[in-house]
Each structure stands twice: as structure tokens, then as C-alpha cells.
Design an enzyme around this catalytic site. Structure first.
Site, short mmCIF file in Angstrom:
data_model
loop_
_atom_site.label_atom_id
_atom_site.label_comp_id
_atom_site.label_asym_id
_atom_site.label_seq_id
_atom_site.Cartn_x
_atom_site.Cartn_y
_atom_site.Cartn_z
N HIS A 9 0.85 -1.20 0.00
CA HIS A 9 0.00 0.00 0.00
C HIS A 9 0.88 1.25 0.00
O HIS A 9 0.61 2.20 -0.75
CB HIS A 9 -0.91 0.00 1.22
CG HIS A 9 -1.67 1.29 1.40
ND1 HIS A 9 -2.88 1.53 0.80
CD2 HIS A 9 -1.37 2.42 2.10
CE1 HIS A 9 -3.30 2.75 1.12
NE2 HIS A 9 -2.40 3.31 1.90
N GLU A 10 1.92 1.25 0.84
CA GLU A 10 2.82 2.40 0.89
C GLU A 10 3.59 2.55 -0.42
O GLU A 10 3.86 3.67 -0.87
CB GLU A 10 3.78 2.27 2.07
CG GLU A 10 3.10 2.24 3.44
CD GLU A 10 2.13 3.39 3.66
OE1 GLU A 10 2.35 4.48 3.10
OE2 GLU A 10 1.14 3.20 4.38
N HIS A 39 1.68 4.55 -2.90
CA HIS A 39 1.84 6.01 -2.81
C HIS A 39 3.11 6.47 -3.54
O HIS A 39 3.11 7.51 -4.20
CB HIS A 39 1.91 6.45 -1.35
CG HIS A 39 0.61 6.36 -0.63
ND1 HIS A 39 -0.55 6.90 -1.13
CD2 HIS A 39 0.28 5.77 0.55
CE1 HIS A 39 -1.55 6.67 -0.28
NE2 HIS A 39 -1.07 5.99 0.75
N HIS A 85 3.32 9.14 -6.77
CA HIS A 85 4.21 10.29 -6.90
C HIS A 85 5.07 10.17 -8.15
O HIS A 85 5.29 11.15 -8.87
CB HIS A 85 5.08 10.43 -5.66
CG HIS A 85 4.42 11.12 -4.52
ND1 HIS A 85 4.42 12.49 -4.39
CD2 HIS A 85 3.72 10.65 -3.47
CE1 HIS A 85 3.74 12.83 -3.30
NE2 HIS A 85 3.31 11.73 -2.72
#
Length: 230
Positions: free
Chosen positions: A102-103, A106, A110
Site C-alpha cells: 500500500h505504501e 503512494h 508520486h
């Protein structure tokens, strides 16, 4: 009668978000701890799964580091570092790979210039300003029955709700990326279900946060309206 109605509404606007918040936190911890005991079946730690996910998406400028605490996992775009808690960094559980990926979601957002994450980044400073000054304006606006002061505070406070609204698609998209990636990596029906459950329960906390902010805005508005009618 109007006073009784207001008190009931006011109480509901306090209790409902509070109960939802407690439920959301319990749900996250419950699902996280449950699938922390279930091996992911691929033998990869959270760190290793994150590295593989990054590599498969050609993201080469993001590093992974360990951080203290439980469920303290996050991505810092300013440093381009994914911070994973110890149980996620070293763990080989379903929860570990789900949260780690999940991280990574992110970081990929970006890297690819995902639109909603750009909007959220642009709102960070306004939200920080709103956190510092909106309460002051709202409280003094209520105490002095000064509508200009009060509504300025409400507008400032609303940026927090807008930030949380924009955060929803960011978090849901990161979870979607993680879930789709792990669908081709993690084997076993229980493991696949665990990935979905852990990510879904985490997303629910952001929904509750938005509800709480909207309820707080409505509560202040009703209080201001009632005070000015008295």
C-alpha cells in the site's frame, strides 16, 4: 421544542463520529492482528515485497527504512523513503505485505504524477494554517456573535475536510494498486482475502475522518445559528 431538537442533533453530531471512530480503529487493529498471524505464502518480508513492487514498476529512487511504532507505516515524498514498522518490515504475514505494498502504491503515485496526490500535496500548507487558526476564529466568532469572524473560521476549517475528501481517492488508489499487484503474487484464497480485508479496513478510517470533520462543521454552524436566534 427547538432547543430540544438542537440538543438531540448536537449530541448525535458528537456521538456518531466518535462511535464510528472507535469502531474503525478497532476494525483496523482487529484485521491487522488477525492477518499478522497468517503467513503470506510467498516467504517475502514486507520490505522484500515492497522492493519487488517498486522494481516491477521501474521506481528506482525510493528507499525503504524501518520506523518505530505499530501501524506507523507511511511514505515520505520529500525524502522519497517508505517507512515500515518493525512487524511489517521484517514480517512475512499477509498484513505485512498488504501494508508494505500500500505504501509502495503512494510512491508509484508520486512517480507517475497521480492527479489527486498533486492536489493533496498542494493542500498541505493551507491545512496546516487552518489547523492553527480556524479554531480561534470559530470560537471568537461564536463568543462575540461576529458572523464575519465565524464564517472565515468555518471556511478555513473546511479546507481540512476538503483535504480529507481528496485523501480518499489517494488512499483507495494506493490500496487498489497493492491489491492488484498482490493478486498476481500472493497465492491461496485465505491470503488473498486477507489482503483485501486489511486494505479495506484501513481505507474505512479515512471515510470516518471525513465524516467527523463534516459533522464538526455542521455542529458549529448549528450552534452559531441557534445563538443568533436567542
Amino acid at each position: 421544542m427547538e432547543e430540544i431538537d438542537y440538543e438531540v442533533i448536537n449530541m448525535l453530531l458528537i456521538l456518531v463520529p466518535f462511535i464510528l471512530s472507535i469502531f474503525a480503529q478497532s476494525l483496523v487493529m482487529g484485521k491487522y492482528n488477525k492477518y499478522l498471524k497468517v503467513e503470506n505464502g510467498i516467504g517475502l518480508t514486507g520490505k522484500e515485497a515492497a522492493e519487488r513492487f517498486l522494481r516491477d514498476n521501474d521506481v528506482t529512487d525510493v528507499s525503504i527504512a524501518q520506523t518505530n511504532g505499530s501501524l506507523s507505516d507511511h511514505y515520505d515524498p520529500t525524502k522519497k523513503v517508505i517507512y515500515l514498522s518493525s512487524s511489517v518490515y521484517h514480517g512475512t504475514s499477509v498484513s505485512a505485505v498488504a501494508i508494505a505494498c500500500h505504501e509502495v502504491g503512494h510512491a508509484i503515485q508520486h512517480n507517475q504524477g497521480y492527479s489527486f496526490i498533486k492536489v493533496r500535496s498542494a493542500l498541505v500548507k493551507p491545512v496546516q494554517f487552518a489547523n492553527q487558526f480556524s479554531w480561534i476564529l470559530i470560537i471568537f466568532g461564536l463568543l462575540l456573535s461576529f458572523s464575519g469572524l465565524f464564517w472565515t473560521g468555518i471556511v478555513l476549517f473546511s479546507t481540512i475536510a476538503i483535504f480529507q475528501l481528496v485523501t480518499l481517492p489517494v488512499e483507495l488508489n494506493a490500496s487498489y494498486r497493492a491489491r492488484e499487484y498482490l493478486a498476481n503474487v500472493v497465492t491461496g484464497e485465505r491470503q488473498q482475502q486477507g489482503v483485501r480485508v486489511v486494505l479495506r479496513s484501513a481505507a474505512f478510517t479515512y471515510v470516518v475522518g471525513l465524516i467527523a470533520s463534516l459533522a464538526e462543521i455542521l455542529r458549529f454552524v448549528l450552534l452559531f445559528v441557534r445563538n443568533n436566534r436567542d
